[in-house]
Design an enzyme around this catalytic site. Structure first.
Site, PDB file in Angstrom:
ATOM      1  N   HIS A  98     -22.468  18.292  20.383  1.00 48.36           N
ATOM      2  CA  HIS A  98     -21.179  18.801  19.921  1.00 48.36           C
ATOM      3  C   HIS A  98     -21.414  19.737  18.734  1.00 48.36           C
ATOM      4  O   HIS A  98     -22.368  19.555  17.973  1.00 48.36           O
ATOM      5  CB  HIS A  98     -20.267  17.627  19.510  1.00 48.36           C
ATOM      6  N   GLU A 155     -17.324  24.812  24.599  1.00 47.35           N
ATOM      7  CA  GLU A 155     -16.404  24.714  23.469  1.00 47.35           C
ATOM      8  C   GLU A 155     -16.775  25.780  22.430  1.00 47.35           C
ATOM      9  O   GLU A 155     -17.681  25.571  21.623  1.00 47.35           O
ATOM     10  CB  GLU A 155     -16.523  23.340  22.815  1.00 47.35           C
TER      11      GLU A 155
HETATM   12  P1  PGA Z   1      -9.926  20.112  19.061  1.00 46.12           P
HETATM   13  O1  PGA Z   1     -11.414  19.544  19.142  1.00 46.12           O
HETATM   14  O2  PGA Z   1      -9.286  19.922  20.397  1.00 46.12           O
HETATM   15  O3  PGA Z   1      -9.277  19.300  17.987  1.00 46.12           O
HETATM   16  O4  PGA Z   1     -10.018  21.578  18.689  1.00 46.12           O
HETATM   17  C1  PGA Z   1     -12.201  19.833  20.260  1.00 46.12           C
HETATM   18  C2  PGA Z   1     -13.588  19.296  20.054  1.00 46.12           C
HETATM   19  O5  PGA Z   1     -14.092  19.248  18.936  1.00 46.12           O
HETATM   20  O6  PGA Z   1     -14.228  18.906  21.052  1.00 46.12           O
END
Ligand code: PGA
Length: 257
Positions: free
Chosen positions: A96, A168
């Protein structure tokens, strides 16, 4: 009708009672959700056993937010894949953006973790994403291709179908994130599918590719409607069960089998 993967990572936001209450509420929502929607939650380490018990006879998969790549040994403070396997964990989130930026995790370490997870029957959920500077310099594709190639290097072919990927973009995540527009998400997802196909063949392009970063009740539909988006990885908008429940019920109506 595509199979969807929808889940949330609690990050470091929920204590024991909050995690339990949330999970109990999710269990009753999950009973009404179609089988083609794979649900998962990723609580904090200390509560995994408890949450696993609460979800034991449900379709909810439980994940861990990280792990080390060794099975055991003198690695104070770390949690091994074997330990996660022992308590029945299904998924392990790896790489992540917070792990990469705050804890300096590299693609090479993530690669070791991916291989270690697969040895223990865990499904790695590999997070990749370019940061704002990389996007502004026009090197998002190169960065993402490199992340994919290194993280998946040497993964046994017969295990590749257990890998999940979450795209992401770092600039779209969290309080200060800017939600991506769906055309950009679709463009990058198409590129990632193509890259996966070129490096791994069909098993690569068939890997579920989730999107995450400021997904919420008002934009989730735009993302999930993109052909190459196989699921959503949601942070803040899923931490309140009513908000997650609304998203799930709407998805359920949209993706009835
Ligand atoms: P968020 O987080 O939806 O709060 O932007 C996504 C993530 O960190 O996977």
């Amino acid at each position: 009708m595509k199979t969807l993967y929808i889940g949330t990572n609690f990050k470091m936001t929920k204590g024991l009672s909050d995690s339990i209450a949330y999970t109990k509420a999710l269990v009753s929502i999950a009973n009404e959700i179609n089988k083609n929607i794979n649900l998962f939650i990723i609580p904090s380490f200390p509560f995994l056993t408890e949450i696993r018990k609460l979800t034991a006879n449900t379709a909810i998969n439980v994940g861990a937010q990280n792990m080390y790549f060794e099975d055991s040994g003198a690695f104070t403070g770390e949690v091994s894949p074997k330990m996660l396997e022992e308590i029945g964990i299904d998924i392990v989130e790896l790489g992540h953006s917070e792990r990469r930026t705050l804890f300096k995790e590299t693609n090479y370490e993530i690669n070791k973790k991916v291989k270690a997870a697969l040895k223990c029957n865990l499904r790695p959920l590999i997070c990749i994403g370019e940061n704002k500077q990389e996007k502004d310099f026009g090197i998002a594709k190169e960065v993402l291709a490199q992340q994919l190639k290194i993280c998946l290097n040497g993964v046994p072919r017969n295990k590749l179908n257990r890998v999940l990927i979450a795209y992401e973009p770092v600039w779209a995540i969290g309080e200060n994130g800017t939600p991506a527009n769906e055309e950009y998400v679709s463009f990058i997802h198409d590129f990632l599918k193509e890259e996966l196909y070129l490096t791994l063949g069909h098993v690569g392009s068939n890997m579920p590719l989730l999107y995450g970063g400021s997904v919420n009740q008002s934009n989730f539909e735009k993302y999930i409607n993109q052909k190459s988006v196989d699921g959503l990885f949601i942070g803040r908008a899923a931490w309140e069960i009513n908000s997650f429940g609304t998203i799930l019920k709407e998805l359920n109506n949209l993706y009835k089998v």
